[in-house]
Design a protein around this motif. Structure first.
Motif, short mmCIF file in Angstrom:
data_model
loop_
_atom_site.label_atom_id
_atom_site.label_comp_id
_atom_site.label_asym_id
_atom_site.label_seq_id
_atom_site.Cartn_x
_atom_site.Cartn_y
_atom_site.Cartn_z
N PRO A 51 0.82 -1.21 0.00
CA PRO A 51 0.00 0.00 0.00
C PRO A 51 0.85 1.26 0.00
O PRO A 51 1.91 1.32 0.62
N ASP A 52 0.39 2.24 -0.76
CA ASP A 52 1.02 3.57 -0.79
C ASP A 52 2.45 3.55 -1.30
O ASP A 52 3.22 4.48 -1.04
N GLY A 53 2.82 2.50 -2.02
CA GLY A 53 4.17 2.43 -2.57
C GLY A 53 4.20 2.83 -4.03
O GLY A 53 3.18 2.80 -4.73
N ASP A 54 5.37 3.21 -4.49
CA ASP A 54 5.54 3.54 -5.90
C ASP A 54 5.40 2.29 -6.76
O ASP A 54 5.67 1.17 -6.31
N ALA A 55 5.03 2.49 -8.01
CA ALA A 55 4.87 1.36 -8.93
C ALA A 55 6.20 1.02 -9.59
O ALA A 55 7.07 1.88 -9.77
N ASP A 56 6.34 -0.25 -9.93
CA ASP A 56 7.47 -0.74 -10.71
C ASP A 56 8.81 -0.43 -10.06
O ASP A 56 9.76 0.08 -10.69
N VAL A 57 8.90 -0.76 -8.78
CA VAL A 57 10.16 -0.65 -8.04
C VAL A 57 10.63 -2.07 -7.71
O VAL A 57 9.84 -2.92 -7.30
N VAL A 58 11.92 -2.31 -7.90
CA VAL A 58 12.50 -3.61 -7.60
C VAL A 58 13.33 -3.48 -6.33
O VAL A 58 14.23 -2.64 -6.25
N ALA A 59 13.02 -4.31 -5.34
CA ALA A 59 13.75 -4.28 -4.06
C ALA A 59 14.64 -5.50 -3.95
O ALA A 59 14.26 -6.61 -4.35
N LEU A 60 15.82 -5.31 -3.40
CA LEU A 60 16.73 -6.41 -3.06
C LEU A 60 16.54 -6.74 -1.59
O LEU A 60 16.68 -5.87 -0.73
N VAL A 61 16.21 -7.99 -1.30
CA VAL A 61 15.81 -8.38 0.05
C VAL A 61 16.67 -9.53 0.56
O VAL A 61 16.99 -10.47 -0.18
N GLU A 62 17.05 -9.43 1.83
CA GLU A 62 17.75 -10.52 2.51
C GLU A 62 17.20 -10.62 3.93
O GLU A 62 17.18 -9.62 4.66
N ASP A 63 16.69 -11.79 4.30
CA ASP A 63 16.13 -12.02 5.64
C ASP A 63 15.07 -10.98 5.98
O ASP A 63 15.00 -10.48 7.12
N GLY A 64 14.23 -10.64 5.01
CA GLY A 64 13.14 -9.70 5.24
C GLY A 64 13.55 -8.24 5.25
O GLY A 64 12.69 -7.36 5.39
N GLU A 65 14.82 -7.95 5.10
CA GLU A 65 15.30 -6.57 5.11
C GLU A 65 15.59 -6.10 3.69
O GLU A 65 16.23 -6.81 2.91
N VAL A 66 15.11 -4.91 3.36
CA VAL A 66 15.38 -4.33 2.04
C VAL A 66 16.77 -3.70 2.07
O VAL A 66 17.04 -2.78 2.83
#
Length: 263
Positions: A51-66
């Protein structure tokens, strides 16, 4: 000291990282390009709505942390819509090479990639990493760059590659090139040439930059003055490469010393 280039694969951290495409609005063909780039790699990709996030953003995640994020547009412009011929011909200037944060953050993840024609995209990621390291060296204007080409004639035959190494060498970097001696780059380039026919000359692909002592590193998607950076890839099967890249200074220094002393 490591007893082979392969031994450095045992020293990488191999973190469990994944990519999450947030609030995707782009069409499926764009998503498929991202899938093809990382097909078969230990990096999963999933879509997620927030919710309320920008569209088409790719996040790199490790152990639930961006750890990092980049836009899909950045990925399209820097790699997904690019082909390797643009680098070989020099259509992309060295100062135009970009590495989005989410790809830089895949350092020390082991990759296994296939070249053309088996895959149009997999090997491209390592090509971009190579150019990023060369750009770091060029912008630093000092230090040492070591690069293997399998065949040194590539420096003659690929206009884009020749122009990169001419620029880096003339900017004050101590450039060493390695490969089977089917050409003599020193006829036109101020580089030190190392030739041979053993495994590292024929089947390795490395680009290793160590900055001069006292250089200050600069954070950012492409590194900067003072950054250590290394790509190491080995072709144990025809046209199939095991590779990784790292920005860890102590590991880069050990790779550099091994090549200087043993290759």
């Amino acid at each position: 000291m490591a007893d082979s280039l392969r031994a450095f694969f045992e020293e990488i951290e191999a973190p469990d990282r994944s990519l999450v495409v947030l609030n995707r609005s782009s069409p499926d063909p764009v998503r498929n390009l991202l899938d093809s780039l990382l097909e078969g790699q230990p990096v999963s990709i999933r879509d997620e709505e927030v919710p309320d996030g920008d569209a088409d953003v790719v996040a790199l995640v490790e152990d639930g942390e961006v750890l990092a994020h980049s836009t899909l547009e950045d990925l399209l412009e820097s790699i997904l819509l690019i082909n390797s011929d643009l680098y070989k011909t020099g259509a992309i200037d060295l100062d135009e090479v970009e590495l989005p944060d989410v790809l830089r953050g895949l350092d020390e993840v082991p990759f296994r990639v296939r070249g053309f024609p088996e895959s149009n995209k997999e090997k491209l990621l390592l090509i971009v990493i190579s150019r990023v390291i060369e750009r770091i060296a060029n912008e630093t204007g000092g230090g040492t760059l070591r690069a293997s080409f399998q065949r040194l004639s590539r420096l003659r035959d690929e206009r884009g590659t020749y122009e990169v190494y001419e620029s880096v060498a003339r900017n004050g970097v101590d450039v060493h090139v390695y490969g089977v001696g089917d050409a003599d780059p020193t006829e036109t380039l101020p580089v030190t040439v190392h030739t041979g026919s053993s495994y590292p000359y024929r089947r390795s692909w490395f680009v290793v930059f160590t900055p001069p002592d006292g250089a200050d590193a600069r954070n950012g998607p492409n590194g900067g003055n003072g950054d250590h950076a290394a790509l190491v890839a080995l072709e144990d099967e025809p046209n199939v490469w095991d590779g990784f890249w790292t920005f860890r200074p102590d590991l880069v220094d050990r790779i550099d010393r091994y090549i200087a002393d043993r290759v």
